[in-house]
Design an enzyme around this catalytic site. Structure first.
Site, short mmCIF file in Angstrom:
data_model
loop_
_atom_site.label_atom_id
_atom_site.label_comp_id
_atom_site.label_asym_id
_atom_site.label_seq_id
_atom_site.Cartn_x
_atom_site.Cartn_y
_atom_site.Cartn_z
N TRP A 275 -3.46 7.94 -6.96
CA TRP A 275 -3.81 8.44 -5.47
C TRP A 275 -2.25 8.99 -5.08
O TRP A 275 -1.46 8.05 -4.89
CB TRP A 275 -4.45 7.31 -4.62
CG TRP A 275 -4.71 7.93 -3.18
CD1 TRP A 275 -5.39 8.90 -3.01
CD2 TRP A 275 -4.56 7.06 -2.05
NE1 TRP A 275 -5.68 8.88 -1.42
CE2 TRP A 275 -4.77 7.87 -0.92
CE3 TRP A 275 -3.61 5.71 -1.77
CZ2 TRP A 275 -4.95 7.39 0.23
CZ3 TRP A 275 -3.70 5.73 -0.57
CH2 TRP A 275 -4.14 6.10 0.49
N ASP B 45 -5.82 -1.94 -6.25
CA ASP B 45 -6.18 -1.40 -5.29
C ASP B 45 -7.79 -1.06 -5.40
O ASP B 45 -8.21 -0.30 -6.57
CB ASP B 45 -5.59 -0.02 -4.91
CG ASP B 45 -5.95 0.82 -3.81
OD1 ASP B 45 -6.87 0.27 -3.24
OD2 ASP B 45 -5.23 1.98 -3.76
N ALA C 157 -10.96 0.47 -3.85
CA ALA C 157 -11.51 1.17 -2.78
C ALA C 157 -12.76 1.49 -2.82
O ALA C 157 -13.47 2.10 -1.98
CB ALA C 157 -10.26 2.25 -2.45
N LYS D 249 -15.49 3.37 2.07
CA LYS D 249 -16.25 4.18 1.12
C LYS D 249 -17.51 3.22 1.10
O LYS D 249 -18.74 3.75 1.54
CB LYS D 249 -15.71 4.37 -0.17
CG LYS D 249 -14.81 5.72 -0.12
CD LYS D 249 -13.56 5.21 0.04
CE LYS D 249 -12.76 6.58 0.05
NZ LYS D 249 -11.27 6.23 0.51
#
Ligand code: LMR
Length: 394
Positions: free
Chosen positions: A127, A208, A210, A243
């Site tokens: 990202w 991470d 997400a 999300k």
């Protein structure tokens, strides 16, 4: 003073979001920023979130400050969602943060405080904001091989070779599931090999996560994070609720720091509180409170999980139909990877020129590295995209 400022590079994801908004074409297709859209192109407020908001509005009696690391009930609920019982609760320090980005930012600051010599190994690609924040904080990064442009899957041998060059104390940033931007993920055997390497070399994982619930389901998507967290002495986990709860603008995330002793946990917890205080004092509460209410209420939780599952299945359906359409139009299987990738994104694996051609000729917006947000598609736009991809000679 201000004249000394230099223009900063625009974030490419957010710049594309603006370019899409500015495009007057009615049939334009937004596959840019990672936001879920339903078949009508709307990013809905989830039913359970609406219900929790209504209840909160009726019942909440104060908006006085919570704690510096947020309401502990939020941390407890999220720890159990992400880690289940993989790690003893007393070994986990946790702080609510403004979104998953806030959790990453605080994790990077914690790494810099704890070991200014640590380098952070990041997948190539990752990202873009990981790289941007790390560079802003002056933390050295090392890219490790991850994606094979030919097969559009993980180059696992390459990844292990690059990670093999890390020094004890370096940090390895891993995507817990639904790799952003590629959509290509490790399998369980590969995860175990990574864990063994981390332990052999004394490397510290930072995960991470997400997109829990967007790939293979809420439990399966957390499996790798749980495997890592339960097998290494120290670990950081940055979790986002943007999300999977659809609370993007509420900025809701949690940073977890896992250690081996309760005294270390206490020190970590105090450091997280300090870092929150320095950066923004109290973290935002509204989204965190909604998430806590949903996770702690059987009916709300069941409704949330079933809506999330609908979202996940609809993305899988879009993947399958895009791969099928491309197979039909191109007469080849070279796009089959789209059905195998997981999460919101897939990297198409084409040149920036072709990405630009898709935008200019067809009003199709994807990130320059050819990352597509699959959730930006619908039954009408799948064949349009497939035809455009074939026309552009991808
Ligand atoms: C994305 O990658 O598109 C999302 O995580 C949104 C963002 O903030 O970049």
């Amino acid at each position: 003073m201000f004249e000394n400022l230099k223009a900063q590079p625009a974030d490419k994801i957010l710049a594309l979001m603006q370019a899409f908004r500015d495009d007057p074409r009615e049939d334009k297709v937004d596959l840019g920023v990672g936001v879920y859209k339903n078949a009508r192109g709307v990013t809905p407020v989830m039913r359970a979130v609406k219900a929790a908001e209504q209840r909160l509005w009726q019942e909440q009696e104060t908006k006085a400050y919570t704690g510096l690391t947020g309401d502990p009930a939020f941390a407890d609920a999220m720890i159990s969602l992400v880690l289940d019982d993989a790690v003893a609760r007393e070994n986990i320090a946790a702080a609510a943060t403004p979104g998953g980005t806030g959790a990453c930012r605080q994790a990077f600051e914690l790494i810099r405080m704890a070991n200014p010599d640590a380098r952070v190994f990041v997948s190539n690609p990752t990202w873009p904001n990981h790289l941007s924040i790390l560079s802003y904080l002056g933390i050295e990064t090392v890219a490790y091989r991850y994606f094979d442009d030919e097969t559009r899957s993980v180059d696992f041998g390459g990844m292990m070779e690059y990670l093999g060059t890390a020094r004890a104390g370096d940090v390895v940033l891993l995507h817990g599931c639904c790799h952003n931007p590629t959509g290509a993920n490790l399998n369980a055997v590969e995860w175990q090999a990574v864990i063994d390497l981390l332990n052999d070399k004394g490397l510290i994982p930072m995960i991470d996560i997400a997109y829990q619930g967007f790939g293979d389901g809420l439990q399966d998507d957390a499996a790798a994070t749980r495997m890592v967290a339960s097998q290494v002495p120290e670990c950081l986990v940055a979790a986002s609720c943007s999300k999977n709860f659809g609370v993007y603008r509420e900025r809701t995330g949690l940073l977890m720091a896992i250690s081996q002793t309760t005294s270390q946990q206490g020190l970590n917890q105090g450091t997280l509180a300090f870092l929150n205080r320095q950066n923004y004092s109290f973290p935002p509460d509204h989204g965190a409170r909604l998430v806590t209410m949903i996770l702690n209420d059987d009916a709300l939780r069941a409704d949330w999980a079933s809506e999330l599952e609908e979202v996940r299945l609809s993305m899988l359906e879009l993947r399958k139909s895009l791969a099928g359409e491309l197979q039909k139009l191109s007469g080849s299987d070279r796009f089959a990877f789209l059905a195998q990738h997981r999460g919101m994104f897939s990297r198409l694996g084409t040149t920036p020129d072709k990405v630009e051609k898709l935008r200019a000729d067809h009003g199709i917006y994807m990130i320059g590295d050819s990352r597509m947000n699959i959730a930006g598609l619908n039954a009408r736009t799948v064949p349009v995209l497939a035809q455009a991809i074939v026309d552009a000679g991808v």
